[in-house]
Motif scaffolding. Structure first.
Motif, mmCIF file in Angstrom:
data_model
loop_
_atom_site.group_PDB
_atom_site.id
_atom_site.type_symbol
_atom_site.label_atom_id
_atom_site.label_comp_id
_atom_site.label_asym_id
_atom_site.label_seq_id
_atom_site.Cartn_x
_atom_site.Cartn_y
_atom_site.Cartn_z
ATOM 1 N N PHE A 431 -30.835 6.710 -22.671
ATOM 2 C CA PHE A 431 -30.794 6.068 -23.981
ATOM 3 C C PHE A 431 -29.500 6.332 -24.736
ATOM 4 O O PHE A 431 -29.354 5.869 -25.865
ATOM 5 C CB PHE A 431 -31.976 6.552 -24.836
ATOM 6 C CG PHE A 431 -33.308 6.206 -24.272
ATOM 7 C CD1 PHE A 431 -33.502 5.022 -23.585
ATOM 8 C CD2 PHE A 431 -34.386 7.070 -24.414
ATOM 9 C CE1 PHE A 431 -34.741 4.690 -23.052
ATOM 10 C CE2 PHE A 431 -35.627 6.761 -23.887
ATOM 11 C CZ PHE A 431 -35.802 5.571 -23.204
ATOM 12 N N GLN A 432 -28.586 7.068 -24.164
ATOM 13 C CA GLN A 432 -27.360 7.415 -24.888
ATOM 14 C C GLN A 432 -26.419 6.230 -25.046
ATOM 15 O O GLN A 432 -25.543 6.261 -25.916
ATOM 16 C CB GLN A 432 -26.648 8.559 -24.168
ATOM 17 C CG GLN A 432 -27.386 9.887 -24.254
ATOM 18 C CD GLN A 432 -26.659 10.996 -23.539
ATOM 19 O OE1 GLN A 432 -25.614 10.762 -22.907
ATOM 20 N NE2 GLN A 432 -27.188 12.214 -23.624
ATOM 21 N N HIS A 433 -26.560 5.205 -24.229
ATOM 22 C CA HIS A 433 -25.682 4.039 -24.301
ATOM 23 C C HIS A 433 -26.368 2.832 -24.934
ATOM 24 O O HIS A 433 -25.916 1.702 -24.752
ATOM 25 C CB HIS A 433 -25.201 3.670 -22.895
ATOM 26 C CG HIS A 433 -24.521 4.793 -22.175
ATOM 27 N ND1 HIS A 433 -23.291 5.286 -22.548
ATOM 28 C CD2 HIS A 433 -24.914 5.544 -21.119
ATOM 29 C CE1 HIS A 433 -22.938 6.276 -21.743
ATOM 30 N NE2 HIS A 433 -23.912 6.459 -20.864
ATOM 31 N N MET A 434 -27.454 3.061 -25.676
ATOM 32 C CA MET A 434 -28.179 1.969 -26.319
ATOM 33 C C MET A 434 -27.912 1.995 -27.811
ATOM 34 O O MET A 434 -27.651 3.036 -28.400
ATOM 35 C CB MET A 434 -29.682 2.091 -26.042
ATOM 36 C CG MET A 434 -30.047 1.981 -24.577
ATOM 37 S SD MET A 434 -31.829 2.022 -24.314
ATOM 38 C CE MET A 434 -31.900 1.927 -22.519
ATOM 39 N N ASP A 435 -27.999 0.814 -28.430
ATOM 40 C CA ASP A 435 -27.711 0.717 -29.860
ATOM 41 C C ASP A 435 -28.902 1.182 -30.692
ATOM 42 O O ASP A 435 -29.975 1.472 -30.173
ATOM 43 C CB ASP A 435 -27.310 -0.715 -30.224
ATOM 44 C CG ASP A 435 -28.358 -1.734 -29.766
ATOM 45 O OD1 ASP A 435 -29.518 -1.332 -29.571
ATOM 46 O OD2 ASP A 435 -28.007 -2.904 -29.583
ATOM 47 N N GLU A 436 -28.691 1.248 -32.010
ATOM 48 C CA GLU A 436 -29.697 1.804 -32.910
ATOM 49 C C GLU A 436 -30.958 0.950 -32.957
ATOM 50 O O GLU A 436 -32.063 1.478 -33.114
ATOM 51 C CB GLU A 436 -29.106 1.937 -34.324
ATOM 52 C CG GLU A 436 -27.949 2.910 -34.424
ATOM 53 C CD GLU A 436 -28.387 4.334 -34.166
ATOM 54 O OE1 GLU A 436 -29.558 4.647 -34.429
ATOM 55 O OE2 GLU A 436 -27.555 5.124 -33.685
ATOM 56 N N GLU A 551 -23.721 -2.019 -17.592
ATOM 57 C CA GLU A 551 -23.346 -1.239 -16.413
ATOM 58 C C GLU A 551 -23.546 0.261 -16.650
ATOM 59 O O GLU A 551 -23.951 0.995 -15.749
ATOM 60 C CB GLU A 551 -21.879 -1.521 -16.043
ATOM 61 C CG GLU A 551 -21.654 -2.896 -15.444
ATOM 62 C CD GLU A 551 -22.386 -3.059 -14.111
ATOM 63 O OE1 GLU A 551 -22.554 -2.037 -13.407
ATOM 64 O OE2 GLU A 551 -22.797 -4.178 -13.804
ATOM 65 N N LYS A 552 -23.262 0.730 -17.868
ATOM 66 C CA LYS A 552 -23.452 2.153 -18.153
ATOM 67 C C LYS A 552 -24.921 2.545 -18.076
ATOM 68 O O LYS A 552 -25.271 3.606 -17.559
ATOM 69 C CB LYS A 552 -22.882 2.484 -19.532
ATOM 70 C CG LYS A 552 -21.368 2.347 -19.636
ATOM 71 C CD LYS A 552 -20.887 2.752 -21.016
ATOM 72 C CE LYS A 552 -19.370 2.647 -21.110
ATOM 73 N NZ LYS A 552 -18.879 3.026 -22.474
ATOM 74 N N VAL A 553 -25.788 1.674 -18.576
ATOM 75 C CA VAL A 553 -27.215 1.953 -18.503
ATOM 76 C C VAL A 553 -27.682 1.928 -17.054
ATOM 77 O O VAL A 553 -28.517 2.746 -16.632
ATOM 78 C CB VAL A 553 -27.990 0.938 -19.363
ATOM 79 C CG1 VAL A 553 -29.484 1.172 -19.253
ATOM 80 C CG2 VAL A 553 -27.557 1.034 -20.818
ATOM 81 N N LYS A 554 -27.148 1.010 -16.249
ATOM 82 C CA LYS A 554 -27.505 0.956 -14.828
ATOM 83 C C LYS A 554 -27.135 2.263 -14.119
ATOM 84 O O LYS A 554 -27.930 2.837 -13.372
ATOM 85 C CB LYS A 554 -26.785 -0.217 -14.164
ATOM 86 C CG LYS A 554 -27.305 -1.589 -14.551
ATOM 87 C CD LYS A 554 -26.534 -2.652 -13.778
ATOM 88 C CE LYS A 554 -27.000 -4.050 -14.150
ATOM 89 N NZ LYS A 554 -26.276 -5.095 -13.399
#
Length: 626
Positions: A431-436, A551-554
């Motif tokens: 979840f670190q690369h997801m928006d608020e 891609e970061k979430v993947k």
């Protein structure tokens, strides 16, 4: 840019502003510490002021009134130390107004608004005026200026009336100031902290009442000596006042003829100072042995004991017909009734808050034991149920957070859950690369879960009901490979399981059947986690599909997924074995005889089995999973 100050600054009270400043993330830690220190300083001030009343004393040999010099100096120093804390608090309150402007306004309007915000604090009735009033040295001025002058002039009764009125005039606002401070701070803590506050208030009240009782006792003894002085021919108006109004115990006592005759007046000594039976002392008869006692500790402790006893037993006081004594007894008995009632009520509330949850826990355990006995569950199952209930009680103390916020308005509920779960959600690398916006929807749907040690959470092949994100503790993920080998992987805080739901939600066409679990999950210790149900995962992935195609979430999902890690470990092991086998064959080729065709076929079959094990290992779906 407009230079007008918003009306909200004027509408906000000092209490609301103090609360908002205390909860500010930049000042919360040291502000709370300072508030606790300042509260202790206010309590110390309530304990120091009554000590001034013990400075008056009657000389046993000379039968005259004087001020104890060294004792007055010590109490004055303590009072000055408390006043320094009040001055520091006033300075910090003014700095608070400046700090608020620095956070909310730009530099161009800062100077104007600083002055306005300072004026808000200065004009507040519970602010600067009250903070400044409690440090006025009124009592010190009376003790060092007015009282010695009155004693030197022979006005022994007036000096005690002046000290008592000044004490009440300065002490009551201090009590109001301490109550307002306690209300603004809204101190929350353990039950014993609340009980300690009530005991402290009770002790302060007993200390103040005992000090007033001692001063009135000194006044009654002086009145008795004055009546005996009128009957003596050698006693004058100033005989009852010592030569040195402030006596330090070092200077020699110079006596004239009249004072020497008064010091040898055994009738006055026996009636007024030796016993309380020869004069109507009323409620002050215990003070007869104190007014001439040079031991300062005894002079302080006995009035405190009398105050605690009187406030606790609602009186049993003997009274004369003097109006001041009657009013004092009425106030003491009424105050004791109110204090005891409030104290018992608060203690009952505190103890009920402590024991009610434990009683509810015991009742629940009795119901569970009865149900397990009724259903004849095996002892192993009963032990697991008891262990789960103990872990759940230790983690939640009987408070169900979901139930508490369930009936709140939707906006408030989402804000509360976002505040409570955001830090936990951010610990998960996925979840670190997801928006608020995505994190807010995830926080609104997660549920807190507790698993005791040894609990099997899900078995391999069972439908995956939820995704689990570990917060505290460790779990073991195990799965059986095609060749019978068991693969194990330990998951700690920040890891997650149930990533099969992601591929299930993102697969097109969508299939309603839940995916099977690729591993067996077991809790290695007491573990806390939060879960995201399958329906909630489906909602988040459908409404925020663009986030999960990042891609970061993947990469994060593949790196921290136990399924992908297991497949990667199998692939690496098989590749290493093939490499070692190939190196072995190369090293032995110069001495190995030529093999028949059938033997070569067996080698090819062996390599084929290795490739088959690699390809048939539980590799995650690369096309559907991110």
């Amino acid at each position: 840019m407009s230079s007008e100050v918003p009306q909200s600054l004027f509408d906000e009270s000092k209490e609301e502003y103090h609360k908002r400043w205390i909860t500010s993330p930049t000042t919360s830690r040291w502000a709370r510490e300072w508030s606790r220190v300042y509260l202790l300083a206010c309590a110390a001030g309530l304990l120091v002021d009554p000590l001034f009343l013990y400075a008056l004393s009657v000389s046993g040999p000379m039968m005259c009134l004087f001020l104890d010099g060294w004792f007055t100096i010590a109490v004055t120093v303590l009072r000055c130390m408390v006043d320094c804390m009040h001055v520091c608090n006033i300075w910090l309150q003014l700095r608070m107004a400046c700090g608020r402007v620095e956070e909310e306004r730009e530099t161009g309007e800062e100077k104007c608004e600083k002055g306005l915000l300072k004026s808000l604090y200065v004009r507040s009735k519970n602010g600067f005026v009250l903070d400044l009033f409690v440090i006025f040295p009124v009592l010190q001025t009376v003790m060092w200026v007015a009282a010695p002058a009155l004693i030197h002039g022979g006005a022994t009764t007036a000096v005690m009336n002046l000290i008592l009125i000044t004490f009440i005039f300065e002490y009551l606002p201090k009590i109001y100031h301490a109550v307002c401070l306690l209300h603004r701070m809204q101190i929350s803590g353990t039950i014993w902290w609340g009980i300690a506050l009530n005991l402290m208030a009770y002790f302060v009240a007993a200390h103040a009442v005992g000090a007033c009782w001692f001063l009135l006792g000194v006044q009654r003894a002086t009145k008795c000596l004055k009546l005996q002085c009128y009957q003596s021919q050698t006693c004058g108006p100033k005989t009852l006042a010592c030569v040195d109004p402030i006596y330090y115990g070092t200077s020699p006592i110079m006596l004239d003829g009249g004072r020497l005759d008064w010091a040898h007046n055994m009738q006055a000594r026996n009636i007024c100072l030796s016993s309380s039976d020869n004069f109507q002392y009323g409620a002050y008869k215990w003070t007869v042995g104190l007014v001439t006692n040079p031991n300062r500790i005894e002079k302080i402790l006995l009035p405190i004991f009398w105050g605690l006893m009187t406030l606790s037993t609602f009186g049993n006081l003997e009274s004369t017909t003097e109006w001041l004594e009657i009013v004092f007894n009425i106030i003491t008995i009424t105050g004791g009734l109110i204090l005891v009632t409030m104290f018992i009520g608060n203690i009952k509330v505190f103890l009920h808050a402590t024991t009610s949850k434990k009683q509810a826990m015991h009742l629940r355990m009795r119901n569970v034991e009865w149900w397990m006995k009724r259903k004849q569950l095996p002892q192993s199952f009963r032990q697991r149920v008891r262990q789960y209930e103990r872990h759940r009680w230790a983690a939640t103390r009987g408070v169900d957070e979901c139930e508490m916020v369930q009936n709140l308005p939707e906006g408030l509920r989402r804000d509360i859950k976002y505040h409570l779960c955001l830090d936990l959600v951010r610990q998960v690398p996925l979840f670190q690369h997801m928006d608020e916006l995505v994190l807010e929807n995830i926080c609104d749907r997660v549920k807190s879960l507790i698993f005791p040690k040894g609990e099997v959470i899900i078995r391999e092949g069972d439908p995956v009901q939820r995704m689990l994100f570990i917060v505290r503790g460790h779990m073991q993920s195990s799965q059986i490979l095609r060749n019978g080998v068991k693969s194990c992987c330990m998951l700690g805080p920040g890891n997650f399981t149930g990533d099969e739901l992601l591929s299930w939600c993102l697969r097109r066409p969508f299939i309603e059947r839940l995916p099977p679990s690729s591993c067996t999950l077991t809790a290695l210790e007491s573990t806390e986690a939060f879960g995201l149900e399958a329906g909630d995962v489906k909602y988040v992935t459908q409404h925020f599909r663009y986030t999960f195609l990042n891609e970061k979430v993947k990469r994060s999902a593949r790196y921290y997924s136990p399924g992908w890690r297991t497949w990667a470990a199998v692939a690496i092991q098989l590749a290493w074995r093939r490499y070692k086998h190939r190196k072995t064959l190369t090293s032995l080729s110069f001495i190995r005889p030529r093999r028949p065709l059938s033997r070569c076929s067996s080698m090819e079959e062996e390599q084929l089995r290795l490739y088959t094990a690699l390809l048939t290992s539980p590799k995650p779906n690369h096309d559907d999973l991110l």
